[in-house]
Design a protein around this motif. Structure first.
Motif, PDB file in Angstrom:
ATOM      1  N   ASP A 111      20.218  42.513  29.545  1.00 36.31           N
ATOM      2  CA  ASP A 111      19.997  42.870  30.956  1.00 36.31           C
ATOM      3  C   ASP A 111      21.232  43.478  31.609  1.00 36.31           C
ATOM      4  N   ILE A 112      22.094  44.078  30.799  1.00 38.37           N
ATOM      5  CA  ILE A 112      23.266  44.751  31.367  1.00 38.37           C
ATOM      6  C   ILE A 112      23.262  46.214  30.954  1.00 38.37           C
ATOM      7  N   ILE A 113      23.930  47.016  31.747  1.00 37.27           N
ATOM      8  CA  ILE A 113      24.153  48.415  31.408  1.00 37.27           C
ATOM      9  C   ILE A 113      25.633  48.681  31.642  1.00 37.27           C
ATOM     10  N   CYS A 114      26.294  49.253  30.661  1.00 37.42           N
ATOM     11  CA  CYS A 114      27.739  49.487  30.809  1.00 37.42           C
ATOM     12  C   CYS A 114      28.186  50.568  29.832  1.00 37.42           C
ATOM     13  N   ASN A 115      29.418  51.012  29.996  1.00 38.91           N
ATOM     14  CA  ASN A 115      29.944  52.066  29.125  1.00 38.91           C
ATOM     15  C   ASN A 115      31.163  51.591  28.334  1.00 38.91           C
ATOM     16  N   VAL A 116      31.183  50.326  27.977  1.00 39.31           N
ATOM     17  CA  VAL A 116      32.277  49.794  27.160  1.00 39.31           C
ATOM     18  C   VAL A 116      32.260  50.474  25.788  1.00 39.31           C
ATOM     19  N   ASP A 117      33.438  50.836  25.292  1.00 43.28           N
ATOM     20  CA  ASP A 117      33.576  51.415  23.949  1.00 43.28           C
ATOM     21  C   ASP A 117      33.488  50.273  22.939  1.00 43.28           C
ATOM     22  N   LEU A 118      32.323  50.074  22.374  1.00 45.24           N
ATOM     23  CA  LEU A 118      32.093  48.939  21.495  1.00 45.24           C
ATOM     24  C   LEU A 118      32.904  49.012  20.208  1.00 45.24           C
TER      25      LEU A 118
ATOM     26  N   LEU B 192      38.506  36.550  35.848  1.00 51.07           N
ATOM     27  CA  LEU B 192      37.753  37.749  35.509  1.00 51.07           C
ATOM     28  C   LEU B 192      36.305  37.373  35.206  1.00 51.07           C
ATOM     29  N   ALA B 193      35.457  38.388  35.042  1.00 54.36           N
ATOM     30  CA  ALA B 193      34.028  38.165  34.794  1.00 54.36           C
ATOM     31  C   ALA B 193      33.668  38.561  33.374  1.00 54.36           C
ATOM     32  N   PHE B 194      32.720  37.842  32.812  1.00 50.97           N
ATOM     33  CA  PHE B 194      32.207  38.131  31.474  1.00 50.97           C
ATOM     34  C   PHE B 194      31.166  39.244  31.570  1.00 50.97           C
ATOM     35  N   THR B 195      31.298  40.245  30.718  1.00 50.53           N
ATOM     36  CA  THR B 195      30.382  41.391  30.743  1.00 50.53           C
ATOM     37  C   THR B 195      29.058  41.123  30.035  1.00 50.53           C
ATOM     38  N   GLY B 196      29.004  40.037  29.256  1.00 48.70           N
ATOM     39  CA  GLY B 196      27.818  39.808  28.428  1.00 48.70           C
ATOM     40  C   GLY B 196      27.936  40.440  27.060  1.00 48.70           C
ATOM     41  N   ILE B 197      29.136  40.966  26.744  1.00 53.12           N
ATOM     42  CA  ILE B 197      29.400  41.584  25.438  1.00 53.12           C
ATOM     43  C   ILE B 197      30.437  40.738  24.716  1.00 53.12           C
ATOM     44  N   GLN B 198      30.165  40.392  23.476  1.00 58.27           N
ATOM     45  CA  GLN B 198      31.076  39.540  22.715  1.00 58.27           C
ATOM     46  C   GLN B 198      30.993  39.872  21.229  1.00 58.27           C
ATOM     47  N   VAL B 199      32.096  39.647  20.532  1.00 60.39           N
ATOM     48  CA  VAL B 199      32.117  39.765  19.078  1.00 60.39           C
ATOM     49  C   VAL B 199      32.489  38.398  18.516  1.00 60.39           C
ATOM     50  N   LEU B 200      31.727  37.915  17.552  1.00 66.29           N
ATOM     51  CA  LEU B 200      31.953  36.599  16.965  1.00 66.29           C
ATOM     52  C   LEU B 200      32.259  36.721  15.478  1.00 66.29           C
TER      53      LEU B 200
ATOM     54  N   LYS C 183      39.251  47.859  32.111  1.00 61.36           N
ATOM     55  CA  LYS C 183      39.519  48.263  33.493  1.00 61.36           C
ATOM     56  C   LYS C 183      38.761  49.552  33.787  1.00 61.36           C
ATOM     57  N   ASN C 184      38.286  49.649  35.004  1.00 60.08           N
ATOM     58  CA  ASN C 184      37.603  50.864  35.473  1.00 60.08           C
ATOM     59  C   ASN C 184      36.393  51.247  34.624  1.00 60.08           C
ATOM     60  N   ILE C 185      35.650  50.230  34.182  1.00 58.47           N
ATOM     61  CA  ILE C 185      34.420  50.525  33.457  1.00 58.47           C
ATOM     62  C   ILE C 185      33.241  50.503  34.418  1.00 58.47           C
ATOM     63  N   TYR C 186      32.155  51.106  33.977  1.00 56.05           N
ATOM     64  CA  TYR C 186      30.906  50.997  34.712  1.00 56.05           C
ATOM     65  C   TYR C 186      30.123  49.840  34.100  1.00 56.05           C
ATOM     66  N   TRP C 187      29.672  48.922  34.944  1.00 59.30           N
ATOM     67  CA  TRP C 187      28.925  47.752  34.466  1.00 59.30           C
ATOM     68  C   TRP C 187      27.952  47.317  35.554  1.00 59.30           C
ATOM     69  N   SER C 188      26.737  46.990  35.132  1.00 54.20           N
ATOM     70  CA  SER C 188      25.773  46.482  36.095  1.00 54.20           C
ATOM     71  C   SER C 188      24.854  45.481  35.415  1.00 54.20           C
ATOM     72  N   ASP C 189      24.607  44.395  36.109  1.00 56.79           N
ATOM     73  CA  ASP C 189      23.659  43.373  35.672  1.00 56.79           C
ATOM     74  C   ASP C 189      22.367  43.616  36.434  1.00 56.79           C
ATOM     75  N   ILE C 190      21.271  43.886  35.740  1.00 52.07           N
ATOM     76  CA  ILE C 190      20.034  44.225  36.450  1.00 52.07           C
ATOM     77  C   ILE C 190      19.103  43.020  36.559  1.00 52.07           C
ATOM     78  N   GLY C 191      19.669  41.838  36.569  1.00 49.04           N
ATOM     79  CA  GLY C 191      18.878  40.618  36.557  1.00 49.04           C
ATOM     80  C   GLY C 191      18.130  40.316  37.835  1.00 49.04           C
ATOM     81  N   THR C 192      18.443  40.988  38.951  1.00 51.96           N
ATOM     82  CA  THR C 192      17.722  40.775  40.205  1.00 51.96           C
ATOM     83  C   THR C 192      17.081  42.089  40.650  1.00 51.96           C
ATOM     84  N   LYS C 193      16.091  41.982  41.525  1.00 49.75           N
ATOM     85  CA  LYS C 193      15.414  43.180  42.022  1.00 49.75           C
ATOM     86  C   LYS C 193      16.396  44.122  42.698  1.00 49.75           C
ATOM     87  N   GLU C 194      17.308  43.547  43.500  1.00 50.82           N
ATOM     88  CA  GLU C 194      18.262  44.373  44.241  1.00 50.82           C
ATOM     89  C   GLU C 194      19.201  45.120  43.303  1.00 50.82           C
ATOM     90  N   SER C 195      19.738  44.406  42.322  1.00 49.00           N
ATOM     91  CA  SER C 195      20.686  45.060  41.410  1.00 49.00           C
ATOM     92  C   SER C 195      19.974  46.061  40.502  1.00 49.00           C
TER      93      SER C 195
END
Length: 550
Positions: free
Chosen positions: A106-113, A158-166, A201-213
Motif C-alpha cells: 500500500d505504498i508508492i515510492c521511488n526508492v532505488d531498490l 525517522l519513519a519506516f517506508t515499508g521497504i526492508q531487506v532481510l 532523503k528527498n524521496i517521493y513516498w506515499s501511503d495510500i492506506g486511507t481515502k484521503e491519502s
C-alpha cells in the motif's frame, strides 16, 4: 533477488471500499498498486516474487495470472492472517536462501531498490529498513553507527517506508508462534545492533492506506504525468482546493512552474456504483464533445477507481461573474448570443454520433424523468421539505403529466446539457466554454435555452430574455408557422426547469447544508409565479393555486 509483497490485509482504513476490492488492487494512473510494486522490483533486478494473500485473494490471484510478468511470481494464501512476521515466517521455504525484500503493497515510492540491496549485502545485518523523514509517522530512532535503537521515539526520529531487506539468518530469531509482527522481532534485535537503517532523503513516498491519502496521491500522480516531471519533483506541485458546486465532487487546481491544470475529484468509484456511472459519463461525453470541436475542456488523463480527472484549466471566470462585472445590456446581449450559438452547436453537432450508453441517468429527457426528477422533486424537496407544507405529489399527477407532455411536444431534439446555467459556462480568452456536461442526453433544445434564460444566478430582464429567444428562433430558422409551437415547448421547459431549480436549492441547502443556495430561492419562486401566469392555467388549476400562495 527475491521479494515478498505483503498483500493479505483487510484494508480497514479504506472501508467500505475494500469490501469489494483488495487494497493492493487500488489503482494509480489506471495501474494497480500491486502492479507498481512488482514493476519496481523487476526494474531493480528482482527475479522471483511471492505475494501473500488472504482478503479477496482470488482477485489478486486472477490479476497475477492475466498479467504474464517476465519473472516468476506466485501467491501464497493465508487461511488466517498471520501479521507481518507470521507472513515472512510462512514464506520461509521460498525465501530462505539469500537476502530478500519485504515490501508493503500500500505504498508508492521511488526508492532505488538495487542500492538498498547492495547496501544490505555490504553491511550484512539481519535486516535493513529504509527510513525517511516523514513527520506524521516519525518514531524510529537510530544511533551514530546507523543502527536502529528504538521504534517508539518522537524526538529526532525517522519513519519506516515499508521497504526492508532481510537476511535468511533472521529466521533464527523468530518466535515459536504462527501470528506475530515483524516489528516485535526488530525491537528485540535492536539491542543487539542487528537492524540497520538505510536513510533516504528527498524521496517521493506515499501511503495510500486511507481515502484521503489515496485520493491525493492519485491527484498528484496524474498532475506529475501531465507536467512531465518525475516523482522527486511531485513535492513541488502546488494544489489549491477550489470552490465547489452543487454536486459532491471536489475541484482542485494543480500548479507547477508556469503551468496549471484542473482536477475533478469524483470520489472513489466502485464497480457498478452511481459514482462510476457519472464518472464514465463525464469522460465519454467530454471526449465526444471535444472531438466534435465544441468548446469544452480537454480531458487529459484520468484514473477511474480514484475518480480523478485532469482537465485543461479554463481559469476562474464564470459567465455569471463576467456579466455582473460588465453590467451592460449591449455586452450582455452580445455575450449571450455567443453562448446561444454554442448551445445550438452543442445540440446539433453533439447529437451526431452520441451514444446513449454514455448517459448516467436516463438516455433521454423523458416523461418519466420530468415527473420524477422535476415535478416530484419540487413537491418533496421544496413544498414538503423546505416549506413543510402538507401537500402531496399524487394530488397533482394529472397536471404533471400535462406539463411533461407539453415540455416534450414540438421540442427541437438534439443533445441536451440539462444544467446550462451561468456557473457551468466559463469565459477563457473572451470565449465561452461549457463545463459539467455529464448529465447530457437527448432532449429538446428549448430546455437548455430555458435553463440559460431563467438562470437564478444572472437576473436577465424580460426584454433581454425576449430578444435572446427571438435570436435563437432566427438562428434555427424556425418558420413563422412553427414559432408558436417552439414557444409553447420553451415555456413548459421553463416551468419544468424552474421546478427542478427549487427542488435542487431546497435539497442542497437543507440536506447537503450548502446554505449559499438558499439565497436564490426567493428569486426562483418569483420566476415560477411569472412562468405559471404565462401558461394556460385552466390546464394547471391546482399547481397555479399552490404557486400563487407561495
Amino acid at each position: 533477488m527475491k521479494a515478498l509483497i505483503l498483500s493479505a490485509g483487510f484494508g480497514t482504513r479504506l472501508l467500505p471500499y475494500t469490501t469489494k476490492i483488495p487494497k493492493s488492487l487500488f489503482t494509480l494512473m489506471s495501474k494497480p498498486l500491486l502492479d507498481h510494486a512488482i514493476q519496481q522490483l523487476i526494474d531493480n533486478g528482482c527475479e522471483q516474487i511471492l505475494i501473500n494473500t488472504h482478503h479477496l485473494h482470488d482477485q489478486i490471484k486472477a490479476f497475477i495470472k492475466q498479467k504474464k510478468y517476465p519473472v516468476n511470481i506466485q501467491t501464497l494464501f493465508e487461511p488466517v492472517i498471520l501479521d507481518t512476521g507470521g507472513a515472512i515466517a510462512n514464506a520461509k521455504p521460498f525465501l530462505k536462501d539469500h537476502p530478500f525484500f519485504v515490501i508493503n503493497s500500500d505504498i508508492i515510492c521511488n526508492v532505488d531498490l538495487s542500492r538498498v540491496y547492495e547496501f544490505h549485502k555490504k553491511s550484512n545485518p539481519l535486516a535493513t529498513l529504509v527510513l525517511h523523514d516523514y513527520k506524521k509517522f516519525n518514531k524510529i530512532k537510530i544511533n551514530a553507527s546507523g543502527y536502529i535503537k528504538s521504534f517508539d521515539s518522537k524526538i529526532n526520529s525517522l519513519a519506516f517506508t515499508g521497504i526492508q531487506v532481510l537476511s535468511p539468518q533472521i529466521y533464527d530469531y523468530f518466535p515459536d508462534k504462527e501470528i506475530f509482527s515483524i516489528i516485535d522481532v526488530y525491537q528485540q534485535l535492536s539491542h543487539r545492533k542487528q537492524i540497520k537503517a538505510f536513510i533516504e532523503k528527498n524521496i517521493y513516498w506515499s501511503d495510500i492506506g486511507t481515502k484521503e491519502s489515496y485520493s491525493m496521491t492519485s491527484l498528484l500522480e496524474l498532475a506529475a504525468s501531465q507536467f512531465h516531471i518525475d516523482q522527486n519533483r511531485i513535492k513541488d506541485i502546488q494544489v489549491d482546493k477550489l470552490a465547489g458546486d452543487g454536486s459532491d465532487r471536489r475541484w482542485y487546481r494543480a500548479m507547477y512552474d508556469s503551468q496549471s491544470f484542473i482536477v475533478s475529484d469524483h470520489g472513489i468509484c466502485m464497480p457498478e456504483s452511481d459514482e462510476l456511472l457519472q464518472f464514465n459519463a463525464f469522460i465519454h461525453i467530454g471526449n465526444h464533445l471535444f472531438l466534435k470541436g465544441l468548446p469544452v475542456p480537454a480531458m487529459l488523463n484520468h484514473d477511474s477507481l480514484s475518480g480523478m480527472v485532469i482537465l485543461d484549466d479554463l481559469g476562474d471566470i464564470h459567465l455569471e461573474t463576467w456579466i455582473k462585472q460588465k453590467n451592460n445590456t449591449a455586452f450582455t446581449l452580445k455575450t449571450y448570443k455567443k453562448v446561444i450559438d454554442i448551445l445550438i452547436d452543442f445540440s446539433i453537432k453533439g447529437f451526431q454520433g452520441f451514444k446513449k450508453e454514455w448517459t448516467c441517468q436516463t438516455e433521454t429527457y423523458s416523461k418519466e424523468l420530468i415527473i420524477e426528477k422535476e415535478c416530484r422533486y419540487f413537491m418533496e424537496a421544496f413544498i414538503n421539505g423546505y416549506l413543510n407544507l402538507d401537500v402531496f405529489s399524487h394530488e397533482f399527477l394529472e397536471e404533471f403529466y400535462h406539463i411533461a407532455d407539453q415540455a416534450l411536444k414540438h421540442g427541437y431534439t438534439g443533445l441536451m446539457h440539462r444544467d446550462l446555467q451561468s456557473r457551468n459556462i466559463m469565459i477563457n480568452n473572451n470565449k465561452p466554454f461549457f463545463i459539467d456536461f455529464q448529465s447530457a442526453r437527448s432532449g429538446p433544445l428549448q430546455y437548455d435555452l430555458a435553463s440559460l434564460l431563467i438562470d437564478p444566478y444572472v437576473d436577465l430582464n424580460d426584454e433581454i430574455k425576449d430578444t435572446l429567444l427571438q435570436y435563437t428562433m432566427g438562428k434555427l430558422e424556425v418558420s413563422p408557422k412553427e414559432r408558436q409551437n417552439f414557444l409553447n415547448c420553451y415555456l413548459y421547459c421553463c416551468l419544468t426547469r424552474n421546478l427542478q431549480i427549487l427542488g435542487a436549492f431546497s435539497f442542497l441547502s437543507q440536506i447537503k447544508k450548502k446554505k449559499e443556495f438558499e439565497h436564490h430561492i426567493p428569486y426562483a419562486v418569483k420566476s415560477l409565479k411569472k412562468i405559471i401566469m404565462g401558461l394556460d392555467t385552466d390546464k394547471l388549476p391546482k399547481l397555479s393555486k399552490l404557486v400563487q400562495t407561495l
